[in-house]
Design an enzyme around this catalytic site. Sequence first.
Site, PDB file in Angstrom:
ATOM      1  N   ILE A   1       0.838  -1.197   0.000  1.00 48.25           N
ATOM      2  CA  ILE A   1       0.000   0.000   0.000  1.00 48.25           C
ATOM      3  C   ILE A   1       0.878   1.255   0.000  1.00 48.25           C
ATOM      4  CG2 ILE A   1      -1.897   1.209   1.166  1.00 48.25           C
ATOM      5  CD1 ILE A   1      -2.710  -1.537   2.344  1.00 48.25           C
TER       6      ILE A   1
ATOM      7  N   ASN B   1       6.850  -4.558  16.991  1.00 51.59           N
ATOM      8  CA  ASN B   1       6.875  -3.698  15.799  1.00 51.59           C
ATOM      9  C   ASN B   1       5.644  -2.793  15.713  1.00 51.59           C
ATOM     10  OD1 ASN B   1       8.014  -2.848  13.205  1.00 51.59           O
ATOM     11  ND2 ASN B   1       6.167  -3.773  12.369  1.00 51.59           N
TER      12      ASN B   1
ATOM     13  N   TYR C   1      -2.754  -9.480  16.081  1.00 50.91           N
ATOM     14  CA  TYR C   1      -2.639  -8.469  15.025  1.00 50.91           C
ATOM     15  C   TYR C   1      -3.685  -7.364  15.213  1.00 50.91           C
ATOM     16  CZ  TYR C   1      -3.396  -6.219  10.540  1.00 50.91           C
ATOM     17  OH  TYR C   1      -3.592  -5.280   9.565  1.00 50.91           O
TER      18      TYR C   1
ATOM     19  N   LEU D   1      -5.908 -13.691  -0.871  1.00 52.84           N
ATOM     20  CA  LEU D   1      -6.657 -14.496  -1.835  1.00 52.84           C
ATOM     21  C   LEU D   1      -6.415 -14.086  -3.297  1.00 52.84           C
ATOM     22  CD1 LEU D   1      -8.748 -16.714  -2.342  1.00 52.84           C
ATOM     23  CD2 LEU D   1     -10.520 -14.941  -2.198  1.00 52.84           C
TER      24      LEU D   1
ATOM     25  N   ARG E   1     -15.922 -11.224   1.573  1.00 53.17           N
ATOM     26  CA  ARG E   1     -15.081 -10.077   1.950  1.00 53.17           C
ATOM     27  C   ARG E   1     -15.405  -8.873   1.080  1.00 53.17           C
ATOM     28  NH1 ARG E   1     -14.583 -12.874   5.485  1.00 53.17           N
ATOM     29  NH2 ARG E   1     -12.777 -13.685   6.589  1.00 53.17           N
TER      30      ARG E   1
ATOM     31  N   GLY F   1      -9.968 -18.240  12.783  1.00 52.84           N
ATOM     32  CA  GLY F   1     -10.190 -16.796  12.984  1.00 52.84           C
ATOM     33  C   GLY F   1     -10.779 -16.075  11.790  1.00 52.84           C
ATOM     34  N   ASP F   2     -11.272 -16.790  10.787  1.00 45.00           N
ATOM     35  CA  ASP F   2     -11.897 -16.144   9.629  1.00 45.00           C
ATOM     36  C   ASP F   2     -13.391 -15.938   9.877  1.00 45.00           C
ATOM     37  OD1 ASP F   2      -9.992 -15.611   7.717  1.00 45.00           O
ATOM     38  OD2 ASP F   2     -10.169 -17.558   6.722  1.00 45.00           O
TER      39      ASP F   2
HETATM   40  N1  UFG Z   1      -8.630 -17.543   1.414  1.00 50.70           N
HETATM   41  C1  UFG Z   1      -8.705 -18.798   0.849  1.00 50.70           C
HETATM   42  N2  UFG Z   1      -7.568 -19.345   0.380  1.00 50.70           N
HETATM   43  C2  UFG Z   1      -6.352 -18.724   0.403  1.00 50.70           C
HETATM   44  C3  UFG Z   1      -6.292 -17.429   0.967  1.00 50.70           C
HETATM   45  C4  UFG Z   1      -7.451 -16.872   1.457  1.00 50.70           C
HETATM   46  O1  UFG Z   1      -9.774 -19.411   0.809  1.00 50.70           O
HETATM   47  O2  UFG Z   1      -5.367 -19.309  -0.035  1.00 50.70           O
HETATM   48  C5  UFG Z   1      -9.856 -16.925   1.931  1.00 50.70           C
HETATM   49  C6  UFG Z   1      -9.760 -16.566   3.395  1.00 50.70           C
HETATM   50  O3  UFG Z   1     -10.108 -17.664   4.187  1.00 50.70           O
HETATM   51  C7  UFG Z   1     -10.745 -15.400   3.479  1.00 50.70           C
HETATM   52  C8  UFG Z   1     -10.641 -14.735   2.111  1.00 50.70           C
HETATM   53  O4  UFG Z   1     -10.058 -15.701   1.253  1.00 50.70           O
HETATM   54  O5  UFG Z   1     -12.019 -15.873   3.645  1.00 50.70           O
HETATM   55  C9  UFG Z   1      -9.771 -13.509   2.108  1.00 50.70           C
HETATM   56  O6  UFG Z   1      -8.529 -13.833   2.709  1.00 50.70           O
HETATM   57  P1  UFG Z   1      -7.267 -12.864   2.707  1.00 50.70           P
HETATM   58  O7  UFG Z   1      -6.177 -13.589   3.418  1.00 50.70           O
HETATM   59  O8  UFG Z   1      -7.020 -12.379   1.327  1.00 50.70           O
HETATM   60  O9  UFG Z   1      -7.759 -11.618   3.543  1.00 50.70           O
HETATM   61  P2  UFG Z   1      -8.345 -11.580   5.042  1.00 50.70           P
HETATM   62  O10 UFG Z   1      -9.791 -11.239   4.915  1.00 50.70           O
HETATM   63  O11 UFG Z   1      -8.005 -12.749   5.845  1.00 50.70           O
HETATM   64  O12 UFG Z   1      -7.401 -10.441   5.638  1.00 50.70           O
HETATM   65  C10 UFG Z   1      -7.561  -9.088   5.435  1.00 50.70           C
HETATM   66  C11 UFG Z   1      -6.226  -8.391   5.573  1.00 50.70           C
HETATM   67  C12 UFG Z   1      -5.662  -8.619   6.960  1.00 50.70           C
HETATM   68  C13 UFG Z   1      -6.679  -8.186   7.965  1.00 50.70           C
HETATM   69  C14 UFG Z   1      -8.024  -8.802   7.710  1.00 50.70           C
HETATM   70  C15 UFG Z   1      -9.062  -8.186   8.575  1.00 50.70           C
HETATM   71  O13 UFG Z   1      -5.332  -8.879   4.624  1.00 50.70           O
HETATM   72  O14 UFG Z   1      -4.482  -7.892   7.134  1.00 50.70           O
HETATM   73  O15 UFG Z   1      -8.434  -8.593   6.360  1.00 50.70           O
HETATM   74  O16 UFG Z   1     -10.049  -9.095   8.844  1.00 50.70           O
HETATM   75  F1  UFG Z   1      -6.299  -8.531   9.215  1.00 50.70           F
END
Ligand code: UFG
Length: 328
Positions: free
Chosen positions: A19, A97, A146, A195, A226, A289-290
């Site tokens: 970013i 950090n 986090y 993702l 999301r 935690g998702d």
């Molecule tokens: N996912 C998959 N497979 C993968 C990666 C992700 O199915 O290989 C799913 C995750 O389970 C989630 C969605 O795709 O449901 C999005 O996942 P991301 O890892 O891309 O993003 P997150 O929603 O977990 O994380 C983002 C930010 C984090 C922050 C979070 C806040 O990247 O820094 O939102 O909830 F903490």
Amino acid sequence: MHLTPSPLKILVVGGAGYIGSHMVKMLSLKGCSVTTLDDLSSGHRDAVLHGEFIQGSLADKALLDRVLSQGFDAVMHFASFIQVGESVQQPDKYYQNNVVNTLCLLDAMRVHGVLRLVFSSTAATFGEPQYSPIDEQHPQQPINPYGRTKLMVEQILQDYDTAYGMKSVCLRYFNAAGADPQGELGERHEPETHLIPLVLQVASGRRPHISVFGRDYDTPDGTCIRDYIHIEDLCTAHWLAVQALMAGQESQAYNLGNGSGFSVQEVVDTASRITGKKITVQDAPRRLGDPARLIADASLARLKLGWEPRYPDLATIIAHAWQWESKP
Ligand code: UFG
């Protein structure tokens, strides 16, 4: 007689990251004088396309003292660790950090009278959603270290405003995604956990398949939903936030997203359509935690900052990310 206002002088901490590097480019194109401070622990020197670059850590107080003594109109702070899973395994790394080093930055700012900050916060400060979409009134009960580090900094910033008059805007990103529409910059996390870049690495043949973490969520297709926000729209919100601070607006936190959610399966299907490639999917267990659904209510940012997303549709976000991923 009209005097030309002098360009804003902005310090971008973490300007070599995903970013931050897009932000440095935008600020520079807006005519700002930009200095990037980054320790390159996860950023890339060649992603900083404009301005002065200083390699160094926020833990280095002597360096911070030297850098801040140059005087800045505002600081933008992107230099945090962002992996939820890692924060559970190594909380010391995250508290050190994301919190302690941020305090070093704030104190150097205070000493040198730099009293405006735009801070990268996150939807992870809310924890498990109690309602959707999530507005700024939603309770903040993070469920991992986090998210707690980011909430702690938000709270520190409130106290620094009261005590020292430091004004801040905390921007709580939902899912930052996409890439520079001109194709100069993009997402380069190592390891990549997000993702959209992972799906596109499957499309380009860099990975054999994408694991879908859970198909048994309470959503229409069973996969998590999301709110993906284009990196350029995110940067625009930072730019508006700096201008609001310059105009004397009070400290404020804003949620940033498009207000519409897409499931993991919809992301895969859209990526397949945009790239014209087959994307092999493998079902995998839920990731710890998702939450099932994270969608932002960004009405406040629209109202108070005049923020209007330019690239709200998922297809454009993925097309720009694909332009980056498929760059020779
Ligand atoms: N996912 C998959 N497979 C993968 C990666 C992700 O199915 O290989 C799913 C995750 O389970 C989630 C969605 O795709 O449901 C999005 O996942 P991301 O890892 O891309 O993003 P997150 O929603 O977990 O994380 C983002 C930010 C984090 C922050 C979070 C806040 O990247 O820094 O939102 O909830 F903490």
